[in-house]
Structure formats: C-alpha cells, structure tokens
Design an enzyme around this catalytic site. Structure first.
Site, PDB file in Angstrom:
ATOM      1  N   ASP A 199      72.790  46.414 124.139  1.00  0.00           N
ATOM      2  CA  ASP A 199      71.933  46.087 124.132  1.00  0.00           C
ATOM      3  C   ASP A 199      71.179  47.119 124.785  1.00  0.00           C
ATOM      4  O   ASP A 199      70.196  47.964 124.469  1.00  0.00           O
ATOM      5  CB  ASP A 199      71.878  45.226 125.697  1.00  0.00           C
ATOM      6  CG  ASP A 199      72.225  44.044 125.497  1.00  0.00           C
ATOM      7  OD1 ASP A 199      73.277  43.985 125.077  1.00  0.00           O
ATOM      8  OD2 ASP A 199      71.827  42.656 126.264  1.00  0.00           O
ATOM      9  N   GLU A 213      76.912  35.831 117.464  1.00  0.00           N
ATOM     10  CA  GLU A 213      78.053  35.096 119.106  1.00  0.00           C
ATOM     11  C   GLU A 213      78.832  33.298 118.133  1.00  0.00           C
ATOM     12  O   GLU A 213      79.010  32.494 119.123  1.00  0.00           O
ATOM     13  CB  GLU A 213      78.087  35.101 120.316  1.00  0.00           C
ATOM     14  CG  GLU A 213      77.754  36.534 120.506  1.00  0.00           C
ATOM     15  CD  GLU A 213      77.473  36.616 121.676  1.00  0.00           C
ATOM     16  OE1 GLU A 213      77.647  36.151 122.877  1.00  0.00           O
ATOM     17  OE2 GLU A 213      77.542  38.303 122.270  1.00  0.00           O
TER      18      GLU A 213
END
Lengths: 771, 771
Positions: free
Chosen positions: B366, B492
């Site tokens: 991130d 994911e």
C-alpha cells in the site's frame, strides 16, 4: 515350515531409535485396537518413547488453529486418542526391580509369530546383585474377540528363590505423544481424556471409564490378572497376595508371589476395551466381554488366534522361493495390514494402522489406492467394510462439498477419522480432490474383482454418483475440453495446479462409471431408491458422459509424455546434485512453495495414473513418462517407489522393478524412511502386495476381465499366490519359465494372459514371455 | 475560507457502529503515535469499543500458529501494541457523573479542523437531576513535538455552581482489541505489555514504563495536568485539590475543582510517550520532553501545529470548486495520510495508519503503490523516509530471501512492522512477490519525480538491485521467454498463478532499472561501494537485461486483452447475479480456493499494471482489458476502485472515472467498506489523491519526463493543485475548458501535455482536449 512367518530381532542395545522403532514393529493390533510394543517395565525416564494403546475410529477433537481465519478452513481436527495404559507391569525380584538398563542382559529377543498371532519378548537378565531370571512375555490382540488384549508374563528365577512382586498398572492417566518439531504427529500436548469412573466390579475386575473432553465419546477398560505356577492356577491369598490401590486416575494391583529357582510363574493380564462408538454402555460391555474372556483358558484364545490366521493365510497365501528375506518381509507387511484394518464400518485403516500416532490415526486415500486391492483380491469382506466406511461418512462428505461451494454431490475429506476434514494445509491436503476419484475407482475395482453387485446397489452406486457430481460442478468446458482447475494431484510437491493428468483421469473414470452404474441400475429396475434418495436424473448423467468424453488429458507430442499438469514442463529443473537427498524429505529444508516452482516430484503421480489406467495412453508414452518422472522424483513419500516398481514391471525393466520392490518391501523393517517410530506405513505395505500381483504377475482388472502379464525377478526361483476372483479361489504359481493358474474353489473363470483370452480356466500353464 | 478543512459530525445517537466509526474518523495522530477518538468518560460497559493509543513501529511478538508445521512458514508475527490509556477522564459534577448515555444530550458535535490540527468534541449535557453543563474537549497530536499528546478539557456549568471532580487515568493496564470472528484484527486476546515502573518523578509528573513481553522493547509515558480558570492557572492545593493514587498498573489523579455557573474551568492533560526504538532511556526521554512541553503554554503548541499545517497545505494544496463534499473528503484523506505517515526510518505507514488495529498495524505494498506518489509529489522528504524504511529492513528482506530459497538478493515481506514476514496465509500474502517490484517501482518513481540521485546512490540502487536478484533467481527461461511461476498478483482471488501480467511487468521494470542504475553508477564512478557491499557484477546485470527483455507478457489476440495470468481465461465465469455483492467481500462466504477457480477478481490487477505501465500495451488492449476485468471485479479490496477510476480517465470514460473517484474519496467518511471501525484505509486515501493527479490530470512520470492528459469531471467547475517536480513547485489549475501550469518556486521544467513537449515552462495555458 513357519520360517517365513516369524519375524525376530535378537540382542539388546538400549539405543533410543531402536527402541522406538521396535515399539512399532512389534506392536499388537487386531484392527479394533492396537498396543505399542513398549517394555512393560518402562524405559529410564529420559529415554523417549511413544507409549500408547489406541482404538480404531476412537477420537477426540482438538484445535487446528489457522494463522488467518478464512471461510471453510477447518479449525478442529480429530485425533486418535491414547486410551489407557494397561501394559505397564513392573516386576521386582527379591527387592531388585527388573530393568534392562541396569544389571546385565544375557539374552534378548523379540519375536512376532504371524501364524500364532502373538509377539514374544524373551530375555535373561542378571540383576546388579547377581540374581538371574528368564522372563518371557507373550502378547496378543485377539482377532477372535476384538476387545481382548492379553499379556502372558512368565518369570523363571534361574539362580535364586524368594519373592516376586509385580506392580501391574491399569491407568487412565495417559496422553498422546508430543514432539513440537514434527509436523506428522500432533504439534502440542493436549489432554484428550478425563477419567470418569474407577472401580472394582462385583466380579472383582478393575474397571476404568474415561470420557473424551470434546468429542463426547467414552471408553471403558477392564483388567483382570491370573497367576499360574507350573502346577496350575494359584489362588489368592493362599498362593499369592493381591493388593489393589484405586487412585484418582489409575488402579494399581500388586501381586506378591513366591518364586522358586528354575520354576516358572506366570501372570496373565487380560485387558478388555469397549468404546461408545460401538457399545451403548461401555462399562457393561467391557464387563461382559471380560467375563467371556476369563471364562476360557488363555490357550483357548491362542488357538482361536491361530485358527483365524490359518484361514487368513489360506486366502492370502503368497510365497517367494529363493529370497527368504523378501518372503518374510512380504508376510510381515500383509500381517500388518490385517492387524491394522478396521473390522466394522465405524473405522478404516490408518496411514500408520494402530501402531503409532503418526498422522494422528487419520484415514487417507492410502486405503483405496494401496490397501483395498489386497483385501479385494484376498478377503473381499474386509474390502467391503473399508468401502462401507466411505458410505457411512457420505453425509459428512456431502456437507464438506457444500462448504467448498458445490450445490450437489460429495467431496471426501483428505484426512479424517469421523468423516470431517482434518487437513490443516489445503494445498497438499484438501486440494487433493482426487480422493473422490480414488474412492470411486476402488468401488469399481472391488466390483470388477468380486462381482458384488449387491454392494453397488446398496452403497457403491451412491458413492460413485455423488462423487461424480462434484467433478461436474467443479469443472469447466473450455475450448472443447472439460478442464479441472486448481487441484493437487498425488504429487505433493506440485500443488494447486490445472489439469493434473492423474486427477483428470480419475475424474473421467468416476463420471463414466457413475453413468455406467446409472444405466445398469435402470436396466435392472433397481434405480428407484437412488433416484429418490439423491435425485439423480438422466440429464445429469448425460452431463457426466459428456464431461468424461471431453476430459482434457494433457499430452506433450515432442516428449511423447503426459505432462503432470498444464505448467509442469515450463517449470525450472531441480538440481538433484545440490540437494543431499539422503537426509530425508527435501520439504524439511525447502519452503514448500519453492518446491512447487520446480520440476521435482515427491512421489509417483502420472506414473500412478499409468498404472491404474494403462489403456489411456500409448506404451511409448508410458515409457517416456516413466523415464521423465523417475529422474525428477525424490520418493520422499513412502507411496512412491512401489508404484514405480509396478510400472517398471509393465515396461519390462525387470531389474528396476525388483529394486523398487525390494526397497518397498523392507521399508519398515529397515526403517528406511527414518520414521517407522511413528508407525508402520500401511499404504506402502499394500503397495508391496501390488508390487507382486500388479507388478510381477502383471494383473490389471478391467471391465473386460482379469489381465495378467506374468514375469519373475531374476533373483527368485518361483513365487506362488492365491487370488479370489469373482468368488473363485485361484492359485497362481510362477516359476522361472512358466506360469500356472489353478482353480482351488468356485467356478471356472475367464482370464487374459499376455493379452490372450483363456475362457473357463480350471488349470492353465503358460510359458513366460519376455517383452 | 476554511470550510473545506473542517470535518464535522453533529448529533448523538449512541449507536454502537457510529461510535466505533467515529473513534476512527476523529482519531488524533502525528505519524509517531495515534489515539483513537474514544470518549474520555468511556461508554457503558456493554458497548463495544476499540480503546487504544499506538506508537508507529512499536510492536510485540505473538504466536501465529500453523495448523501444520512446514519449513519457513512464519510462526510469529508482530502486532502494533496498545501502549497506554491516558485519554480516560471521568468527570463528576456535584456528585453526578457525566455520561452521555444517562440524562439528556442537548447539543453534540465532533469536529476535526485540518488547518488547526485538532479535534473537538463539544456537548451540552443535562444530568438526570437537571444540572446542565457545556463540555468542550480539544485534542491534539503534536506535529511539532512528536511525543506530545494534549487534551484540553473545558467545563462550563450552565445552571449550577459547586464542585467538579475529575478522575484522570494514566494506565498501563491495556490490551489490544479482540474479536475472534474477524480475520483482519488479531484473533485472540493476548497480553503484550507488562508494567515495569510506576512513579512520581521529581518534577511531580506521573510516569509509567512498560515492557513488551516478547519483543524486548519498552516504552514510557509521562502525564501532567494543569488546571485553569478564566482568570488564569489555578494553583494546588489553593485553587483545587489534587490526589494521586499509584496502583499496580495505573496512576489515577483526582482533581477536585470548585466551579461556578457560566464560568469555564479547563483541565489540560499532557501526555508524552517515548519508546525504546527511538530512545535509549525511555523514562529520561519522556521526562525531558514533558519538561519541554509544559514549559510553554498550550497555545504555543497549537500555534506550532497550525504553522506546520500551513506549510503542509501549501505544498499539498488541492482544491475542487463546484463539489464541496468531494473537496472536503479529499482534504480529509490527505490530512489522514499526514497523520498516519511515519516520520523516521524505524516506521512506515500502516494499512490503517495509527487509527485502529486492523491488519495489526502492518505495512504493506500500500505504501509504495498508493501512498508514496502523494508524498513524492508534495513532500518528497516524507517519501524519502518511507523508502528509507525499506532500506532499513533490507537485511531482513535478505534473510527472508534465503529462507525462501534464493541464494542472493532480497525478498520483502508482504506484511511487517520490523521487517520480518507476518503473513500467515501464503497464497494471498507472502506469495505476492510483486512487493519487490512495487518497492523498486516506487524508488524509481521517487527518483524520476524528485531527481534525488543522492538517495539512489546511498540506498535506492541497493534496494533495486537486491530485489532484481530475487526475480532473476526465481524465474525460468522457457521456450524463449522468461517466466515467473507460482506467484500471486494484486488480485487476491487468483492466487499462486503463473506469469501474472502485473507481476511480470513490475519484475521486468525492476530488473531493467537495476541494470540502468548499475550503468549510471558506473558511468559516474559511484559503483565501488555497492560492488563491495553486495558484490554486483556485470554478468549479473546482463542477466537482468536479458530476463527483462524476454519477460513473458501475456496477450490474448482474440480478445485483445492481457490475460491476468496463464490460466485466467480458461476458468469458470463467476455468477454475479447469484452472489449478493452488497453484503461484504465474497470471501466471507466462499472458500478461497473455490474463488481461485473462477474468473472473479477482488481488485484491480491487470488494470493496475495498465495504469503504471501505460506504454506496455496498445490503447485498445487497455480498453478491452478494462471492460473485461471490470465485469469480473468485486472491488472487495479498498485498493481497487481508485485504480479503475484512474484508468477510466485515461480511456476517456469520464462519468465512470468520476463515480469511482467519488466512491473512493468518501470510503471512510461514509464507512462504505463497513470496516472503518478497524481504522482508516490509507491506501485508498492515497488512491484518491492519484484519482485526481493520475486520473483527471492524467500525470504519468516516465524516464522522458512528466506527461499530463488534463480533463475535468462534468460535476466540477475547476480544480487546482500543486506538485513538486524535480524541486520546482508547480500549480496546476484546470477549469472547464483549460489547464494552466504555473511555476511557483524553483526552475522552469519541461512537461508533456497531451503528448506534446513544452520545454522550460514557467507559465502555460492549454485548452482541454477530449478523447
């Protein structure tokens, strides 16, 4: 000539590893319970041991914590529980405690007699003060009366007279083995049982009842001692003195017995164990069976045991001449399978049987692919039991399928006792969906071998159809083929791959046979019950047929091999020179996900597919694949070599076949995998059997019938074995130049030898061929 | 006009979810520590709360048990620790305890002032007995003096006079939040700290020192109270009475203060916190900083705060006209990034900043892909700090690479505080090796934006080369291409795949720039240090270049899209109609491995690759891919929509771009992801910034320079922002028909607008173009 049926080890070194391995090798079991071959008198306290008594299918729950919580990841597992300790017997002779780690061991031997069905530990010991005694301890797990375990403890003072004091323990204060470093046994010490009752029954039996802490099961054991002099049974208190101390968790009985030089005294300790899976009132059941047990002399039970085994060996006969070691190993392996295999539908056969705590007593695909063949071909009723267990847990497999996202059908757990998934590591656990295909394959093979249509009607067809449904929902029609994604084949070093060749073949077979059984049931007007129960429909069956027909079976034209999966060939090559292959599985010093990135196999995968579906590809493809994968396989799984050996036979690589067979056959006896201490390798033992029957004898069971390709290793003079084919007992004798089939019982049957059909055989001799 | 800088919520309902969300939204932080916006007086005991004060980079270890033990699977993780409770202040007025859940709340508001850098909770409360008081509580986490936290608690009795008793708590008796059902916060209650010292310092300060139980760290907090009437500071004991009770784990100070109707009394509570990562003697450090703190009046620190923020906003200026809500949201998001971001190399910026315990305070990719851009473009020194942290943990990344089987190079952990991997679920954790490529990408982008060659020489090149080495070792040359197997891209819901397009592109970029930096350093004679330190060689660099050149970048000609990985297109289609997409992430009711089998994406993956490497494919491929993946993306990750919005801008889909931007901008304010209670979504906040700069303004930073493609949403009148490009401060104003670039500070720079080069710009106005 019983020579091939007596497994014996002489001499005592006290080496830890040897003690641990022998605890496994000389364990006693009967499929219902198992007792590790621990020393009655225990080891010194710093000496590691796995001291245990287990009951097949009897489990507690324990946590299986996930580092991250995700939907459907199991957080509880079942563990086979160490139930009681009734084998501890501590003998003191004239104040000196018998202890092989003190004083001098003058003679020592351990013997497993596979026709008697007993183990013996015999030793002559000299105490520190010079007293000598011969001790001979015979143990039996009764096949006749499954709850019964006996220890016959014979004491002969050699150079003294006086008093023997036997402190005999009946304890509920037990726990499972704990080794934090080993992933194959439970990772932490957990208390599984709480002692609920300790009492002397009205008959004077010692009784303990324990409850599992989380699974809601209970279990009772009853212990009785009898004491004999050479003149007959001794009374109490005239012949000897007995004291019983009832503690919080154990009952200790102290027997004080006068002994005379050169005169044997024998203590017989009976244990009867009954659990709440099989019995409503475990205390009553154990009491009742103990009354039955002690009503007969021990010799009666010994005779029953010998009778049982005579019948067993009659059907399971297998003899090699010219290779005594292998002959013995083979008998050892088959005997262990018999000891390990469950005798009712509440249980199955653990990866380690009942001989240790490795894999926590769980049942795997090992049953269907490695063990059912032996039983189907020699003791079909046992095979039927094993498959009935799968029917018994079908509802759990259905529930599992729902969790995994399938609206219909069943998905069997990768490892389980009660039917719920216990696999904590999905990629090489639950992802092995091929277990569905394996179970269906075993059902079909069982049917083809035995002709037991009744089993198909009552249970088998339901299993095969429910498993087929899962495949159909899972797969995807893409570019004209039916594909299966994100699954793991047998090779646990290549996980969660697409179109694993083995998986796709077993799924194809599963769906094709679901359709086949559907049509057969319909033709015979036997479909209604199943239609009602699982709502199977014609359209669904057509779907199975289409998916089976279009199943993607990978083939690489350039190499003329079947790629293990769709990306295997594009992976990096493993550097076998860099890896010290002898130090155990490479997964012990490589991150699993690193291994997945290489062309390195833990075990037979495509080669196993070629063994069970030999008609799915050309012979040249089998040969090239064998060479390709053999170079890339570590055999870190004990399930690997036996398969390579069988396919080597098929491909005419006689020397290689023999080497693989030899290694597999002695795997536990020689502790070649370095983990026999955790228990025997039952799958490999079944694989050994297949090594002869599917390997050297070349049997394949197909829809069309029984196909043989007999051969014999150079090292042997001959081998002989018996097979039960569609109810007929056949004896096959292979010598250096011929193969003889002889019908011993039942109707004449049709067989194929070297591809040629021989109808209605009662006796047939054929010259061996080379290829 | 401060309107766009005041975030305010009025009214009190007492609803649990609202309280929890506001604890996050109104938290105070300064990058060093964070304090949740809990009520000083606490909630009723049955009301859930996450009451916490955290220090960036300060952690304890806790177990991360693996259900099966395997080599290299982490079994320990770091957890950001709840350090102390110094926010608890319980006020009693004339015997009635101030409690918003009793009596009547007449007025209530919470305010975050982003220019003042303070939060205010103001309410008028009527007690059950009718007493009315106005309470106004102002909190500040000082940007000027990082250890300093202040609470200014003002009490004005409205209809009575008498006594106010403030019980003010300074407690080390704290623990982290525990919710067994949520995988995103810690799964079990664990004690992390032990209170080691409690004392009154010689200055009379209250001091507590605590030690972490497993990570060997310690931390001290010092608390001081001051009391003011309208006339000035009150003395003790003349003006008010103070009692201090030192307990086992806490120190409670009771201030008894006379109050008069309509006259304000103010208690200022100073907290100073110092930890052993930054300070050798935490007690001394905390004492020292407290002496500094109380040496000045509170207003001095308020002024410092305002000055700091003035400078911040000067560089980070961003204003939207015609859309007040979005203007405010944007400021809110940038302010949160400033609050959250670490100010030294010992820490970074957590996925939830310092606002809550979600993801346990861990740092992820991130930082590099979503947050570094904002800081690189507006506060380069902060960006440099963030990247220096990666250099700081490089040795841990090297150690990780060894465990994962790479003889050279570094592999960054997927989630960490101290540099060790904390991911418990490999497939969507550690398998995201792209973090290596992301960090290298951020280093290169930082360099291209700032021109900070010095950073490259001292730290950046080492990071880029060590990460490149991992890729080279990992990959495989196969059939003329360089392939990367068994990795997970950003998505994911598709894990451990081959040749993920995003991963392969970032790896390509990583290796290419490793070579590039190598050549640049060599040319400038600055290579020696690095050669010595990491032994980088010409041949290795040639390998990087070859691998980068031959990198397999998947392309499907028929669809004219980049497949996400080599099997994505052959997977089943997800039935979006069947799934209730509004009820949260589909992984909450689907087994993850089921999702892997479908064409369903959690988040932007290939679309993100298209954003950062827009020249790697044709525009038509970007467009088709956008359409393809948008249909298949659930946006279950908060990192997804902002990226889709940016690429929508690029593709001229203005309305879509606006919708994505709008959603992202308000994600926390509206609690759209239903988990803001666990903390803010810092990556999304950075993504919001990119939504304007990379989205509407169309900035791309390439080797050749700064490329703009300005556009403006229909909904807006104009927007204006400032960028620091190679040290020059540029103000960009986009109206409905034009875009103006104006140099505010520094040298003229070259930019590209709509693909055309404008050299040495000091002022430039260009008409907006449509595409």
């Amino acid at each position: 000539m019983n020579q091939g049926f007596v497994f014996r080890k002489d001499g005592f070194t006290g080496a830890e590893q040897e003690l641990l391995v022998n605890e496994t090798l000389f364990h006693n079991a009967n499929g219902y319970f198992g007792v590790r071959g621990n020393f009655e008198e225990r080891y010194p306290s710093d000496c590691p041991t796995v001291r245990g008594q287990y009951v097949n299918g009897f489990y507690n729950f324990s946590d299986m914590k996930q580092p991250e919580k995700h939907y459907g990841f199991p957080e509880q597992k079942q563990t086979m529980v160490n139930t009681f300790d009734t084998q501890t017997m501590v003998l003191t002779l004239e104040g000196e405690q018998v202890d092989l780690f003190q004083g001098t061991v003058l003679e020592f031997s351990r013997i497993l007699d596979m026709k008697k069905g007993t183990t013996v530990r015999r030793f002559v010991w000299e105490s520190p003060k010079g007293r000598q005694a011969e001790i001979c301890i015979t143990r039996m797990a009764s096949f006749q009366l499954l709850p019964l375990f006996t220890i016959e403890y014979q004491i002969t003072p050699l150079n003294f007279s006086g008093t023997a004091v036997m402190e005999s323990v009946h304890s509920g204060d037990v726990s499972n083995y704990f080794n934090p470093k080993d992933s194959r046994v439970a990772g932490e010490k957990i208390i599984h049982l709480r002692v609920a009752d300790l009492e002397s029954t009205e008959e004077g039996f010692s009784l303990i009842r324990s409850e599992t802490l989380r699974s809601g099961l209970d279990i009772a054991s009853v212990v009785v001692h009898k004491v004999y002099a050479e003149t007959g049974e001794l009374g109490c208190p005239n012949g000897y003195v007995r004291e019983r101390r009832i503690g919080d968790k154990d009952i200790v009985e102290t027997l004080t017995i006068p002994v005379e030089e050169r005169k044997a005294v024998t203590i017989v300790k009976y244990t009867v164990t009954c659990d709440s899976i099989r019995y409503e009132n475990v205390k009553e059941a154990a009491r009742k069976w103990m009354i039955t047990s002690v009503d007969k002399p021990l010799n009666y039970w010994y005779q029953c045991q010998a009778d049982y085994l005579e019948k067993f060996w009659e059907k399971a006969k297998i003899e090699i001449t010219g290779d005594e070691e292998l002959n013995l190993s083979l008998h050892y392996n088959l005997y262990q399978l018999l000891q390990s295999v469950g005798k009712d539908e509440y249980c199955n056969i653990g990866a380690k049987g009942l001989s240790g705590e490795g894999y926590e007593g769980h049942y795997f695909w090992d049953t269907e692919m490695y063990i059912v063949p032996f039983f189907s071909l020699t003791q079909p009723e046992v095979a039927r039991n094993l498959l009935s267990y799968r029917h018994h847990i079908l509802d759990r497999a259905r529930a599992n399928a729902r969790v995994m996202g399938y609206p219909k059908g069943a998905l069997y757990p990768w490892r389980t006792i009660n039917g719920d998934e216990c696999s904590g590591y999905y990629p090489s656990g639950s992802a092995q969906y091929h277990i569905n295909g394996d179970i269906a394959y075993a059902v079909v093979q069982y049917y083809l071998i035995t002709g037991d249509w009744n089993f198909i009607v009552s249970k088998g067809a339901e299993i095969v159809m429910e498993t087929a449904r899962m495949w159909y929902d899972l797969g995807n029609f893409y570019q004209g083929t039916f594909q299966l994604h994100d699954l793991t084949g047998p090779d646990e070093y290549s996980c969660v791959v697409n179109n694993n060749y083995y998986t796709n073949l077993t799924a194809q077979h599963n769906m094709a046979w679901a359709a086949q059984f559907y049509h057969m049931l319909k033709e015979q007007g036997q479909l209604a019950a199943l239609e009602e129960k699982i709502g199977i429909e014609e359209a669904e069956v057509e779907g199975f047929e289409e998916a089976a027909e279009k199943m993607l079976l990978l083939y690489d034209e350039k190499l003329d091999i079947n790629p293990q999966d769709d990306s295997f060939l594009s992976k990096k090559e493993w550097d076998f020179n860099q890896e010290k292959k002898t130090n155990g599985p490479i997964m012990q010093w490589n991150h699993l996900y690193r291994l997945y990135r290489y062309q390195v196999c833990k075990q037979a995968d495509t080669v196993l597919a070629h063994m069970i579906f030999e008609d799915a590809q050309k012979l040249s493809t089998m040969k090239n694949s064998f060479d390709y994968y053999e170079k890339r396989t570590t055999h870190d799984s004990s399930l690997s070599r036996c398969i390579f050996g069988i396919v080597a036979s098929k491909l005419g690589m006689k020397e290689k076949a023999y080497e693989y067979f030899d290694f597999s056959s002695k795997l536990d006896i020689l502790d070649s995998q370095h983990n026999t201490k955790d228990g025997i390798h039952t799958a490999n033992m079944g694989g050994t059997y297949m090594g002869i029957v599917y390997g050297f004898l070349g049997l394949r069971v197909k829809k069309r019938g029984f196909f043989f390709m007999p051969s014999i290793p150079e090292q042997w003079n001959s081998y002989q074995l018996r097979l039960q084919l569609k109810g007929s007992l056949i004896e096959v004798t292979v010598t250096k130049d011929s193969c003889r089939f002889q019908l011993l019982q039942g109707e004449q049957i049709t067989i194929f030898v070297y591809g040629r059909e021989y109808p209605a055989v009662s006796e047939l001799t054929i010259a061996l061929e080379e290829w």
